[in-house]
Design an enzyme around this catalytic site. Structure first.
Site, PDB file in Angstrom:
ATOM      1  N   LYS A   1       0.851  -1.195   0.000  1.00  0.00           N
ATOM      2  CA  LYS A   1       0.000   0.000   0.000  1.00  0.00           C
ATOM      3  C   LYS A   1       0.885   1.242   0.000  1.00  0.00           C
ATOM      4  O   LYS A   1       1.813   1.362   0.806  1.00  0.00           O
ATOM      5  CB  LYS A   1      -0.899  -0.030   1.239  1.00  0.00           C
ATOM      6  CG  LYS A   1      -1.959   1.042   1.279  1.00  0.00           C
ATOM      7  CD  LYS A   1      -2.837   0.862   2.518  1.00  0.00           C
ATOM      8  CE  LYS A   1      -3.909   1.925   2.595  1.00  0.00           C
ATOM      9  NZ  LYS A   1      -4.730   1.790   3.826  1.00  0.00           N
TER      10      LYS A   1
ATOM     11  N   HIS B   1      -0.406   4.452   0.228  1.00  0.00           N
ATOM     12  CA  HIS B   1      -1.097   5.600   0.814  1.00  0.00           C
ATOM     13  C   HIS B   1      -1.551   5.220   2.231  1.00  0.00           C
ATOM     14  O   HIS B   1      -1.395   4.067   2.649  1.00  0.00           O
ATOM     15  CB  HIS B   1      -2.298   6.002  -0.042  1.00  0.00           C
ATOM     16  CG  HIS B   1      -3.319   4.907  -0.198  1.00  0.00           C
ATOM     17  ND1 HIS B   1      -3.166   3.884  -1.109  1.00  0.00           N
ATOM     18  CD2 HIS B   1      -4.487   4.656   0.445  1.00  0.00           C
ATOM     19  CE1 HIS B   1      -4.199   3.067  -1.038  1.00  0.00           C
ATOM     20  NE2 HIS B   1      -5.013   3.510  -0.085  1.00  0.00           N
TER      21      HIS B   1
END
Length: 217
Positions: free
Chosen positions: A102, A104
């Site tokens: 991921k 963000h």
């Protein structure tokens, strides 16, 4: 009834242990299949977690964090962590990985407990056929932190040779990674349960024994 005998009956009742002809992740064609994806309600997961917890306690595996490899391992490790708290009053951490990192929010590859060097981690999986799962998760864990993987707990040890060599997948994993693998039951336990008519499936015994002869370790 031992917890191992109870677990075999439980797998059959949940439709997790089935017989027929199945192509495994290893490419082998097997006369039986264990599909943890068939556990589909809270009552089943609660009981399943208790079997994992019983295995961890029986073998006295040192553990601070349970790791569930995505995707199937996620609910298994969560259920085991809950059972450890409920059955044995032990608060054990829990985490799992993402399939893709991921970029963000909090970011990273792992969700749940943030791993630290030296942390005692137990991997929770469904079955082991070839040892391929360990080859996938070991580098991920070590890249995150230099953890101490004290064991892998699986539901069923198929007791098959690894894809390379004559050793069982369990022995090969220990030799390569130094990680002991513990199982709630083995394929021999399942065969014995069929032979003793504790579960149905006698018509599949010849195929199971032949498969065991061909691929067994």
């Amino acid at each position: 009834m031992t917890y191992q005998e109870s677990f075999i009956r439980f797998m059959v009742d949940c439709g997790v242990l089935t017989f027929g002809e199945f192509t495994l992740k290893s490419g082998r064609k097997a006369p039986y299949f264990i599909n943890a994806g068939k556990y589909d309600n809270g009552t089943q997961l609660l009981q399943l977690g208790r079997y994992y917890a019983a295995c961890i306690e029986t073998h006295k595996i040192p553990v601070e964090t349970l790791f569930g490899p995505a995707y199937k391992g996620i609910p298994l490790a969560a259920a085991a962590a809950i059972a450890m708290a409920d059955q044995y009053q032990k608060t054990i951490n829990f985490c799992f990985d993402r399939k893709e990192q991921k970029d963000h929010g909090e970011g990273g590859m792992f969700v749940g407990k943030q791993l630290k060097d030296g942390e005692k981690v137990v991997i929770i999986e469904d079955v082991m056929t070839s040892g391929k799962a360990m080859a996938e998760v070991y580098p991920k864990l070590m890249q995150e932190a230099k953890v101490n993987i004290t064991g892998m707990v699986i539901t069923v040890d198929r007791k098959e040779r690894a894809l390379e060599g004559e050793k069982s997948a369990v022995d090969a994993v220990y030799e390569k990674y130094g990680v002991p693998v513990y199982s709630i039951v083995t394929i021999d336990d399942i065969i014995q349960a069929i032979q003793e008519e504790k579960i149905s499936g006698k018509e599949h015994l010849p195929a199971m024994l032949a498969y065991r002869e061909q691929y067994g370790a």
